[in-house]
Design a protein around this motif. Structure first.
Motif, mmCIF file in Angstrom:
data_model
loop_
_atom_site.group_PDB
_atom_site.id
_atom_site.type_symbol
_atom_site.label_atom_id
_atom_site.label_comp_id
_atom_site.label_asym_id
_atom_site.label_seq_id
_atom_site.Cartn_x
_atom_site.Cartn_y
_atom_site.Cartn_z
ATOM 1 N N ALA A 37 -29.299 17.017 11.858
ATOM 2 C CA ALA A 37 -29.661 15.667 12.311
ATOM 3 C C ALA A 37 -31.067 15.649 12.891
ATOM 4 C CB ALA A 37 -28.650 15.180 13.355
ATOM 5 N N GLN A 38 -31.447 16.748 13.538
ATOM 6 C CA GLN A 38 -32.788 16.829 14.141
ATOM 7 C C GLN A 38 -33.887 16.960 13.082
ATOM 8 O OE1 GLN A 38 -32.301 20.353 16.549
ATOM 9 N NE2 GLN A 38 -30.596 19.404 17.626
ATOM 10 N N ARG A 93 -35.607 11.181 22.361
ATOM 11 C CA ARG A 93 -36.151 12.301 21.576
ATOM 12 C C ARG A 93 -37.601 12.484 21.992
ATOM 13 N NH1 ARG A 93 -35.135 13.952 15.643
ATOM 14 N NH2 ARG A 93 -35.314 15.929 16.759
ATOM 15 N N THR A 140 -14.492 15.362 8.662
ATOM 16 C CA THR A 140 -15.634 16.195 8.304
ATOM 17 C C THR A 140 -16.063 16.943 9.561
ATOM 18 O OG1 THR A 140 -17.871 16.182 7.332
ATOM 19 C CG2 THR A 140 -17.252 14.260 8.640
ATOM 20 N N TYR A 175 -26.101 13.441 3.728
ATOM 21 C CA TYR A 175 -26.965 12.314 4.085
ATOM 22 C C TYR A 175 -28.226 12.778 4.805
ATOM 23 C CZ TYR A 175 -22.587 9.559 3.727
ATOM 24 O OH TYR A 175 -21.414 8.981 3.326
ATOM 25 N N ASP A 213 -27.417 1.275 -0.041
ATOM 26 C CA ASP A 213 -26.431 0.546 0.750
ATOM 27 C C ASP A 213 -26.898 0.336 2.190
ATOM 28 O OD1 ASP A 213 -26.374 3.150 1.521
ATOM 29 O OD2 ASP A 213 -24.236 3.484 1.189
ATOM 30 N N GLY A 214 -28.171 0.639 2.456
ATOM 31 C CA GLY A 214 -28.694 0.411 3.801
ATOM 32 C C GLY A 214 -28.232 1.443 4.819
ATOM 33 N N VAL A 215 -27.558 2.473 4.360
ATOM 34 C CA VAL A 215 -27.084 3.510 5.281
ATOM 35 C C VAL A 215 -28.211 4.524 5.537
ATOM 36 C CG1 VAL A 215 -25.479 5.457 5.507
ATOM 37 C CG2 VAL A 215 -24.662 3.247 4.668
ATOM 38 N N TYR A 216 -28.355 4.936 6.791
ATOM 39 C CA TYR A 216 -29.358 5.933 7.184
ATOM 40 C C TYR A 216 -29.144 7.201 6.364
ATOM 41 C CZ TYR A 216 -31.814 9.131 10.392
ATOM 42 O OH TYR A 216 -32.646 10.067 10.952
ATOM 43 N N VAL A 244 -14.052 10.526 -3.032
ATOM 44 C CA VAL A 244 -15.446 10.741 -2.641
ATOM 45 C C VAL A 244 -15.468 11.432 -1.281
ATOM 46 C CG1 VAL A 244 -17.668 9.663 -2.099
ATOM 47 C CG2 VAL A 244 -16.218 8.686 -3.898
ATOM 48 N N SER A 245 -15.677 12.754 -1.283
ATOM 49 C CA SER A 245 -15.895 13.424 0.010
ATOM 50 C C SER A 245 -17.230 12.979 0.577
ATOM 51 C CB SER A 245 -15.894 14.946 -0.158
ATOM 52 O OG SER A 245 -14.587 15.429 -0.291
ATOM 53 N N ALA A 246 -18.260 13.012 -0.268
ATOM 54 C CA ALA A 246 -19.592 12.561 0.138
ATOM 55 C C ALA A 246 -20.215 11.833 -1.043
ATOM 56 C CB ALA A 246 -20.449 13.746 0.556
ATOM 57 N N PRO A 247 -20.720 10.642 -0.782
ATOM 58 C CA PRO A 247 -21.265 9.839 -1.872
ATOM 59 C C PRO A 247 -22.694 10.252 -2.214
ATOM 60 C CG PRO A 247 -21.425 8.606 0.171
ATOM 61 C CD PRO A 247 -20.765 9.926 0.515
ATOM 62 N N ARG A 283 -27.339 5.972 -2.587
ATOM 63 C CA ARG A 283 -27.180 4.607 -3.099
ATOM 64 C C ARG A 283 -27.894 3.650 -2.155
ATOM 65 N NH1 ARG A 283 -20.649 4.499 -2.569
ATOM 66 N NH2 ARG A 283 -20.893 6.332 -3.889
ATOM 67 N N ARG A 307 -30.485 -4.309 9.981
ATOM 68 C CA ARG A 307 -29.104 -3.898 9.758
ATOM 69 C C ARG A 307 -29.042 -2.363 9.648
ATOM 70 N NH1 ARG A 307 -26.522 -2.770 5.128
ATOM 71 N NH2 ARG A 307 -24.251 -2.628 5.302
ATOM 72 N N ALA A 365 -19.618 15.292 4.236
ATOM 73 C CA ALA A 365 -19.743 13.850 4.462
ATOM 74 C C ALA A 365 -20.793 13.532 5.521
ATOM 75 C CB ALA A 365 -18.392 13.261 4.873
ATOM 76 N N TYR A 366 -21.534 14.528 5.906
ATOM 77 C CA TYR A 366 -22.574 14.379 6.931
ATOM 78 C C TYR A 366 -23.871 15.007 6.432
ATOM 79 C CZ TYR A 366 -24.614 14.979 11.665
ATOM 80 O OH TYR A 366 -25.410 14.960 12.784
ATOM 81 N N SER A 371 -18.039 7.517 2.148
ATOM 82 C CA SER A 371 -17.058 8.564 1.860
ATOM 83 C C SER A 371 -15.655 7.964 1.924
ATOM 84 C CB SER A 371 -17.181 9.693 2.888
ATOM 85 O OG SER A 371 -16.010 10.491 2.866
ATOM 86 N N ASP A 372 -14.768 8.445 1.053
ATOM 87 C CA ASP A 372 -13.379 7.976 1.101
ATOM 88 C C ASP A 372 -12.652 8.455 2.353
ATOM 89 O OD1 ASP A 372 -13.478 6.455 -1.191
ATOM 90 O OD2 ASP A 372 -12.770 8.059 -2.507
ATOM 91 N N LYS A 387 -28.342 15.263 19.044
ATOM 92 C CA LYS A 387 -27.514 14.944 17.878
ATOM 93 C C LYS A 387 -28.232 13.961 16.955
ATOM 94 C CE LYS A 387 -22.952 15.292 18.106
ATOM 95 N NZ LYS A 387 -22.785 16.731 18.157
ATOM 96 N N ASN A 388 -29.372 13.462 17.401
ATOM 97 C CA ASN A 388 -30.092 12.394 16.684
ATOM 98 C C ASN A 388 -29.174 11.237 16.312
ATOM 99 O OD1 ASN A 388 -32.373 11.125 15.801
ATOM 100 N ND2 ASN A 388 -32.443 12.156 13.821
ATOM 101 N N GLY A 391 -24.017 9.555 8.735
ATOM 102 C CA GLY A 391 -23.266 9.968 7.557
ATOM 103 C C GLY A 391 -21.975 9.183 7.409
#
Lengths: 249, 278, 278, 249
Positions: free
Chosen positions: D77-78, B159, C103, D124, D156-159, D148-151, D154, C149, D120-121, C129-130, B116-117, C125
Motif C-alpha cells: 500500500a505504501q 503520510r 483476503t 490493485y 470502475d473508479g476504484v483506486y 473472481v478472487s481478484a478482478p 477496469r 467519487r 484481492a488486494y 472481487s466476488d 496502511k495507506n 482493493g
C-alpha cells in the motif's frame, strides 16, 4: 508519626486503585505513581496474591508494554486499563478539563499550557479516571473551562465506557456523579474544612450526607510508602523522591 | 554490500528535506534527531509541516524559533520540569504558525493509517472536545455498522514526506536498531520517502540474523538516508546510551525567553556548533 | 511472583474456550498451538468461530473434521505440497460450516481494528472481487475525504474471544517470547480475553529487562492463560526449534480422505495421544 | 548448453524484474523467487551497484521485513513493493483470476482451491503484478472465471495504482493492455508455436506485430542461475532446488 500531604494523597490513591487489575500513570505524576505502587503492593499481599499490572509512562522497568507509545491507547480501548489519572489547567463542575490554554481567543490564548495529550481519548475509555490536581484554587476549579480538552460525561450518545470517578486535590476528595454531572464532596483532608473547600472552588458541588475526614495511612502503610514504594518509584521520578523521601533516593 | 544509504554527513542528510516538507518526529527518549534538527536550521529550511508523534519539546521549539515551521501538529509541547517552550508560545501569540492541536492517540492512529495507506481511520473519543471544533480536517460520521446512532470521528491519514529520527546504531546493510520503540518503525513506514536516520555508530553486524534483534529493527527498505552523528540526540537523551542534559535544557529555556537570547543560543549551539562537554 | 498465569496442563487451558467462542489462530511456522487444538477436540468443543490469521492448514482441517467449527473465516486453507485438506472440502460440500472467504490483508486489518477497538477500518482493493459479494458483513462507502467519487471497503473489526498460539518460551512472569512475529501480539491484543498460550518451556529470565528481548515479547497482561507443551506445534514446525513433520502431514492427508480414515487418525493421535518419535 | 524450461522462465522473470527496487515473492513460488534473485544479482553488478530489496515470504534470510505477515500488505500500500506474482486456478482474458473454486455454486464448488490469499488486494496495489501459471491449458485459461478472487483492471473508479503487466506460462509471455483489457502475445518459448498457444487458450487475445521467440539466457547468465542463484534459493525452496538443480541442493 506525622503524615505528609504527599503521603496522604498516595494512600488515598492506593485505596482508590485497589480493585484494579491494570493501572497506567502519566510521565510526570509521581504521587499517582506511588499510589499505584502501593495498590500493587497490597494486591501482592492478598491470599492468594493478586497481580496488578502497572505501567508508568516513560519508565523502562515499571512498564507492562512493549510496542511503543500507541500501545497505552490501544490497551485503553481494549478495556485493559482500569485506571488512569488526568489533571488540567482548568477543571469545571461538569468535569470538563482544559489542558490547552486560558484567556484570549484560541489559539492566541493569554496562557498556553502544553496541550491535551491523550485526554480527549482516555477520558472516554478508561473506567476509573481519577482527576488529580494538587492546586485547589478558584484559578483552577472554574465555573466553565475556557477550552474543553476532554468533556465530562454527558448524555450525547457518544461511546463512553469510561469517565471520571472523582477529583483529588490538596484539600479534599470529590466523587463525581455521572448521571447528575456534578461533583460530590466526600472527604476533606486533615487540617482542612468544608468552608475552605467551598471558598477555593469556582464551581458548585454537592455535599455527601456526612463529609468525613480523609483517612490517613496507618503506621504499617506509612512504613511501606516510605520504604519499598519510595525506592521503587525512584527510577521513574528521581527528583520527586529526592525531595519528598530523601532517605530513599 | 555497497553503503549507498550512508551519507557523508548530517548536513548532506538534511539537504533531502525540501522547503514545505511534512516531517514526523518522535518525542524525547525515543530518539529525537537533534543534530539533524540543527543541520536543518543551518541550511535554512522553511515552511515545514511538523508532525509531533505525539508530542515534542526542544526540537519543536528550536525549529519554530528559527522560523522553519509553517504548520505544527502536536498533542503537546512541554519541557516538563525544565522550563517553558517560549518560542512556541511567542509564535502562537504572533500567529506565525498554523496550530493543529491534537490528542496523542489521534496522531498515532493517523500515522498508522498512513502506514496502511488507507485514506482515513475511525477513532473513539474526541467528540465534545474543542479540539474537534478547530480541526476542520477531522470528520464525524455515524458508524455504519451500528444498529443505533453511533457518532464517531474519522481522521485523515498522515503520510509525512520523511520520519526524522536518531537511533543507537545501523548494521552493515543499513538496517536500524530501534529496540522496542515500534512507534519509530510506524513513522518510517508511514513516510512517503521513509526515514532520515542519524545513528551513534555503524556496527559490522546483521540485525536481521537473529529473532531477538530482528524484532527491534527498522529494515533498510524504509530508510531514505542515514548519517553518523555521535550524541546525535543531545541535549536530549537516548535510552540506554545517555541521559537528557537537563542543565542545558534549563539554560535554553532561560535564554529563549527573548528573541535576542534565542538568537544567541542559535549562534552558539547551532551555527557555531558548540556542544556541552561530555 | 505467583505464577497464576500458568495452567497445570493443556487440558486445563482448553477448558477456558467455551462452545461458540471466536478464536483467532496463526498460520504454520508462526506458532500454531496444535497440542491445544488436540485438547480442544478431546474436550469436544462445539460451534467455534475460527478466524485464521490469515490462513490455516492442519489445525483448521482437524477442527473442522472433528465437528468443532461452525464458522470459518480465512483467506486460504492449504497443505501446500503435503496434500489436500479433505475434511475442509467435505464440510464445504456438506454445507456443515459457514464459509467466510477473505483476503489476507482484510483479516489482518480487521484484527488490527480489533486491537484498537475501533468498530471498522477501511481497506483498499477488494471491490470487484466476488469475495465482497459473499461478505454481507463488509460494506462499501464513498471515501468522505475524497474530492471525487472514491469507493472503499469498510471491514468490521474482529475481536476474538481468544488468540490461541504456541511460542518458544515464557519468562518467570508469564511474558511470552514471540520474536519478530508481531502478528501474534496483534492477535493477542485484539482478543477480548487475550491469548491462550502454550510454550516449549518456562525460563527463569525477565524478557522485559533488555531492549532486544522486550521488542520480541508479548507482555503477560495480554495472556489469559499458559501451559507448557513441549513440541506443542507438532506436527507443524516452530521457527528455530523444529521443522514441520512433512511425512506426518502427508500421512494425515491420505488418511483424512475418508471420514473413517479421519476417525482413525483422531483416535490414534488425538484421543490416544500418540506422537511421532522425535 | 541446453536451457531447461525452468531456466528459461527464471531468466524471463529476471528481465521483467530488473527495473524494480523491491520485489516480493509468495511462499510456494521457487521460479519467481529464482527470477527475483537473478534480478538482484544483476542490479548488484551494475556500476554503481544498485540494491534490490527482496522478500520471499516464509524465508528467514531472504526477507526485508521484521513486523510479521501484515507488513507485506502495508508495504504494498505504501508503494514499497514494485513487483509481485499471482497465479490462479483459472485466468480469463480480462485478467480476472480465480483462486477459490470451479463448478457448482459457491461455496459448494465442485473443485475447491485454497483461497484468495492476498490477491484481492495486491492485484490493485502492486504496479507490476506478473501472472505466473506454468500450466497453459483451456482448463486454466478460460473465457470467464467461475469466481473472481481478484478482478483485472477496469474503469470502475476504484483506486488501483497496480495491476498485471502480463502472463507468463510454459508456452509464452503475454503482456496485458490495461486500457483495452486484453492480453497481447509477445513471445513464444523455444520449441512452441503461436498455433499451440491459441489451441491451449480458452480466451481471445491479441498478437503483437511480430511474435518473437522468448530470449533464452546466455551462457554467463545460465552459470549464474545454476550456481549462486540455485544456492541462495535452496533455503526457501529446498525441495525445488533438489529437483531442478541437484548439484546445488
Amino acid at each position: 508519626m506525622t503524615v505528609s500531604r504527599q503521603e496522604l494523597l498516595i494512600h488515598t490513591i492506593g485505596r482508590l486503585l485497589l480493585p484494579c487489575r491494570s493501572v497506567a500513570v502519566g510521565a510526570s505524576s509521581p504521587i499517582p505513581g506511588a499510589g499505584a505502587l502501593l495498590a500493587r503492593h497490597w494486591a501482592a499481599a492478598e491470599t492468594p496474591p493478586r497481580r496488578l499490572f502497572l505501567t508508568i509512562l516513560g519508565s523502562r522497568h515499571l512498564n507492562a508494554m512493549t510496542s511503543g507509545g500507541v500501545e497505552l491507547f490501544d490497551m485503553a480501548a481494549q478495556g485493559r486499563i482500569d485506571a488512569f489519572f488526568l489533571g488540567g489547567g482548568q477543571i469545571d463542575g461538569e468535569a470538563n478539563i482544559n489542558l490547552v490554554g486560558a484567556g484570549g481567543t484560541y489559539p492566541q490564548t493569554n496562557v498556553r499550557w502544553p496541550g491535551s495529550f491523550g485526554s480527549a481519548y482516555l477520558y472516554y475509555l478508561v473506567p476509573r479516571v481519577i482527576l488529580f490536581r494538587e492546586e485547589h484554587s478558584r484559578r483552577v476549579m472554574v465555573p466553565r473551562v475556557d477550552f474543553v480538552s476532554a468533556p465530562g460525561p454527558r448524555a450525547d450518545g457518544v461511546y463512553r465506557p469510561g469517565g471520571p470517578v472523582g477529583l483529588l486535590t490538596n484539600l479534599c476528595w470529590f466523587s463525581f456523579d455521572r448521571r447528575r454531572r456534578r461533583f460530590v464532596l466526600e472527604t476533606v483532608h486533615p487540617g482542612h474544612t468544608v468552608e475552605e473547600v467551598r471558598d477555593n472552588t469556582g464551581f458548585d458541588f454537592d455535599i455527601g450526607g456526612d463529609v468525613r475526614t480523609t483517612a490517613p495511612p496507618d503506621a504499617a502503610t506509612l512504613e511501606t510508602i516510605r520504604g519499598p514504594i519510595a525506592r521503587q518509584i525512584a527510577e521513574a521520578y528521581r527528583r520527586f523522591v529526592a525531595q519528598v523521601f530523601p532517605t530513599a533516593a | 554490500m555497497s553503503q549507498d544509504w550512508l551519507r557523508s554527513s548530517v548536513e548532506e542528510l538534511a539537504t533531502q528535506v525540501s522547503d514545505g516538507a511534512k516531517i514526523a518526529v518522535p518525542h524525547d527518549g525515543l530518539g529525537v534527531a537533534m543534530e539533524t534538527t540543527r543541520a536543518l536550521i543551518r541550511r535554512g529550511v522553511r515552511d515545514l509541516h511538523l508532525v509531533c508523534v505525539p508530542v515534542s519539546d526542544l526540537q519543536a521549539d528550536l525549529l519554530i524559533g528559527a522560523g522553519c515551521v509553517r504548520t505544527l501538529e502536536t498533542s503537546a509541547i512541554s519541557f516538563g520540569e525544565h522550563g517553558t517552550p517560549h518560542r512556541f508560545h511567542a509564535a502562537l501569540k504572533a500567529g506565525t504558525i498554523e496550530m493543529r492541536d491534537a490528542t496523542c492517540p489521534a496522531i498515532h492512529a493517523a500515522i498508522e493509517a498512513g502506514r496502511k495507506n488507507i485514506p482515513f481511520i475511525p477513532l473513539r473519543g474526541i467528540i465534545g472536545s474543542d479540539l474537534l471544533t478547530h480541526r476542520s480536517d477531522w470528520k464525524v460520521i455515524d458508524n455504519p455498522f451500528a444498529a443505533h446512532r453511533d457518532p464517531i470521528v474519522l481522521l485523515p491519514a498522515i503520510r509525512p514526506d520523511f520520519a526524522v529520527i536518531h537511533a543507537p546504531y545501523a548494521d552493515r546493510d543499513g538496517n536500524i536498531f530501534i529496540g522496542r520503540q515500534h512507534d519509530l518503525a510506524v513513522m518510517a513506514q508511514a513516510a512517503i520517502h521513509g526515514a532520515l536516520v542519524t545513528v551513534e555508530e555503524v556496527r559490522d553486524v546483521d540485525l536481521l540474523a537473529s529473532e531477538e534483534t530482528a524484532a527491534g529493527t527498522l529494515p533498510a527498505i524504509y530508510v531514505a538516508g542515514s548519517a553518523v552523528a555521535a550524541r546525535g540526540a543531545w541535549p536530549l537523551g537516548l535510552a540506554d546510551h545517555y541521559e537528557t542534559d537537563e542543565a542545558h535544557l534549563r539554560d535554553y529555556s532561560q535564554l529563549a525567553r527573548t528573541a535576542d537570547g534565542f538568537a544567541r543560543y542559535l549562534d552558539e549551539f547551532v551555527h557555531r556548533r558548540r556542544q556541552a562537554a561530555e
